[in-house]
Design a protein around this motif. Structure first.
Motif, PDB file in Angstrom:
ATOM      1  N   UNK A   1      11.399  11.141  16.528  1.00 21.46           N
ATOM      2  CA  UNK A   1      11.920  10.227  17.547  1.00 21.46           C
ATOM      3  C   UNK A   1      13.363  10.615  17.841  1.00 21.46           C
ATOM      4  N   UNK A   2      13.637  10.937  19.109  1.00 22.38           N
ATOM      5  CA  UNK A   2      14.987  11.279  19.556  1.00 22.38           C
ATOM      6  C   UNK A   2      15.437  10.216  20.552  1.00 22.38           C
ATOM      7  N   UNK A   3      16.631   9.676  20.354  1.00 15.34           N
ATOM      8  CA  UNK A   3      17.179   8.680  21.274  1.00 15.34           C
ATOM      9  C   UNK A   3      18.646   8.993  21.546  1.00 15.34           C
ATOM     10  N   UNK A   4      19.072   8.747  22.771  1.00 12.04           N
ATOM     11  CA  UNK A   4      20.451   9.039  23.160  1.00 12.04           C
ATOM     12  C   UNK A   4      20.827   8.221  24.378  1.00 12.04           C
ATOM     13  N   UNK A   5      22.124   8.181  24.666  1.00 17.34           N
ATOM     14  CA  UNK A   5      22.594   7.583  25.909  1.00 17.34           C
ATOM     15  C   UNK A   5      22.033   8.375  27.089  1.00 17.34           C
TER      16      UNK A   5
ATOM     17  N   UNK B   1      20.890   3.987  27.467  1.00 16.78           N
ATOM     18  CA  UNK B   1      22.328   3.819  27.724  1.00 16.78           C
ATOM     19  C   UNK B   1      22.852   2.433  27.372  1.00 16.78           C
ATOM     20  N   UNK B   2      21.976   1.428  27.305  1.00 20.56           N
ATOM     21  CA  UNK B   2      22.438   0.098  26.933  1.00 20.56           C
ATOM     22  C   UNK B   2      22.650  -0.071  25.443  1.00 20.56           C
ATOM     23  N   UNK B   3      22.149   0.890  24.645  1.00 21.96           N
ATOM     24  CA  UNK B   3      22.256   0.808  23.189  1.00 21.96           C
ATOM     25  C   UNK B   3      23.225   1.858  22.653  1.00 21.96           C
ATOM     26  N   UNK B   4      23.114   3.099  23.157  1.00 23.45           N
ATOM     27  CA  UNK B   4      23.977   4.187  22.690  1.00 23.45           C
ATOM     28  C   UNK B   4      25.116   4.426  23.671  1.00 23.45           C
ATOM     29  N   UNK B   5      26.290   4.730  23.137  1.00 22.44           N
ATOM     30  CA  UNK B   5      27.427   5.075  23.967  1.00 22.44           C
ATOM     31  C   UNK B   5      27.320   6.524  24.419  1.00 22.44           C
ATOM     32  N   UNK B   6      28.219   6.943  25.311  1.00 24.16           N
ATOM     33  CA  UNK B   6      28.229   8.329  25.779  1.00 24.16           C
ATOM     34  C   UNK B   6      28.308   9.281  24.590  1.00 24.16           C
TER      35      UNK B   6
END
Length: 297
Positions: free
Chosen positions: A98-102, A136-141
């Protein structure tokens, strides 16, 4: 010199332990076995059990991204999850990631997945796929997260759960490649005081598959991750016993000597692997590195 701690850096091991205990009743009410161990167990039939473990790379990703070493974090994820499943005596079967990002950057995701795939090939584990999410609502830039789940299979008569550990057993240690993937919240604080460029800082977690398969009837197996050697061995040592470690039995990699300039010894032992990435509890060693013994508590 002002000595740094994991708690001051923002991570509480005591809180982590409390979370496990708070969730235990809810999890065990579902019929799960092995909660709090390195891998949970699910009875597939009367003879076989599935063993599964989920974990992430953590804040090592921040530093690896800055230094162009994300591929090693992909290897970290696969090796970490596979190593956890191995503690039950299971043969690892497959991995999901699982990969997650802004904002998803294709090259970064490719580096992570290719690093994981390299370890999976070496272990004979299928990388079935997973999920990629832009949040984007969870991770910052520029923030990125990478987690995964490994599933394995073990016969009940081959299950390793620590129940056979007894006083007089020896603790055998297998070397780590360096820090592996734990304690980087504290590492990053220390890098603000003094830089370190040794390869053992970002070296990926070692895969211990061959080491474990070469063992003869281990009584217990421990993957040395967050909490250090003693805390992880305690997870496979029955009540009334404890592991007595000879801290001078091996040579620590250079990165831990660097860390020791800023962190007290007791804190180093609580947070880092200090050069031992995996342990086996055996009746008799067979030429392996003995780092301690099981004694009565």
């Amino acid at each position: 010199m002002d000595r740094r701690t994991y708690a001051a850096a923002g991570v509480s091991l005591a809180t982590a332990d409390s979370v496990v205990e708070r969730l235990r009743a809810a999890v065990e009410s579902t019929g799960a076995e092995g909660f709090g161990a390195f891998a949970g167990l699910y009875p597939l039939d009367e003879r076989r059990l599935l063993a599964a473990s989920t974990d992430g790379v953590g804040t090592k990703l921040v530093l690896a991204r800055e230094r162009g070493a994300l591929r090693s974090c992909g290897a970290d994820l696969a090796a970490h999850c596979i190593n956890d499943v191995l503690t039950t005596g299971a043969d690892p079967l497959f991995l999901l990631d699982y990969v997650a990002a802004n904002t998803i950057e294709l090259e970064e995701v490719a580096e992570l997945v290719e690093g994981a795939a390299e370890v999976c090939r070496a272990a004979g584990v299928a990388l079935l796929g997973g999920e990629t999410a832009e949040l984007p609502g969870i991770y910052r830039d520029s923030e990125l997260d990478f987690a995964g789940t490994c599933v394995g299979l073990v016969d009940r008569d081959r299950l390793v759960d620590g129940s056979e550990v007894m006083a007089g057993d020896v603790v055998v240690g297998f070397p780590s490649a360096g820090v592996h993937a734990n304690g980087f919240t504290l590492v990053r604080r220390i890098l603000e005081l003094e830089d370190y460029a040794g390869d053992d800082l970002l070296a990926p977690t070692r895969l211990y598959l061959d080491d474990v398969r070469a063992l003869q009837e281990p009584h217990g197996l421990a993957h040395i991750t967050g909490g250090g050697i003693e805390a992880n061995l305690a997870r496979v040592v029955p009540e009334g016993l404890r592991a007595e470690i000879d801290w001078d039995a091996w040579e620590r990699p250079p990165v831990f000597h660097w860390l020791a300039r800023h962190v007290e010894e007791d804190e180093l032992r609580r947070v880092f692997n200090l050069g031992i990435g995996y342990c086996a509890v055996l009746r008799e060693p067979a030429g392996q590195l003995v780092i301690g013994r099981i004694v009565r508590a």
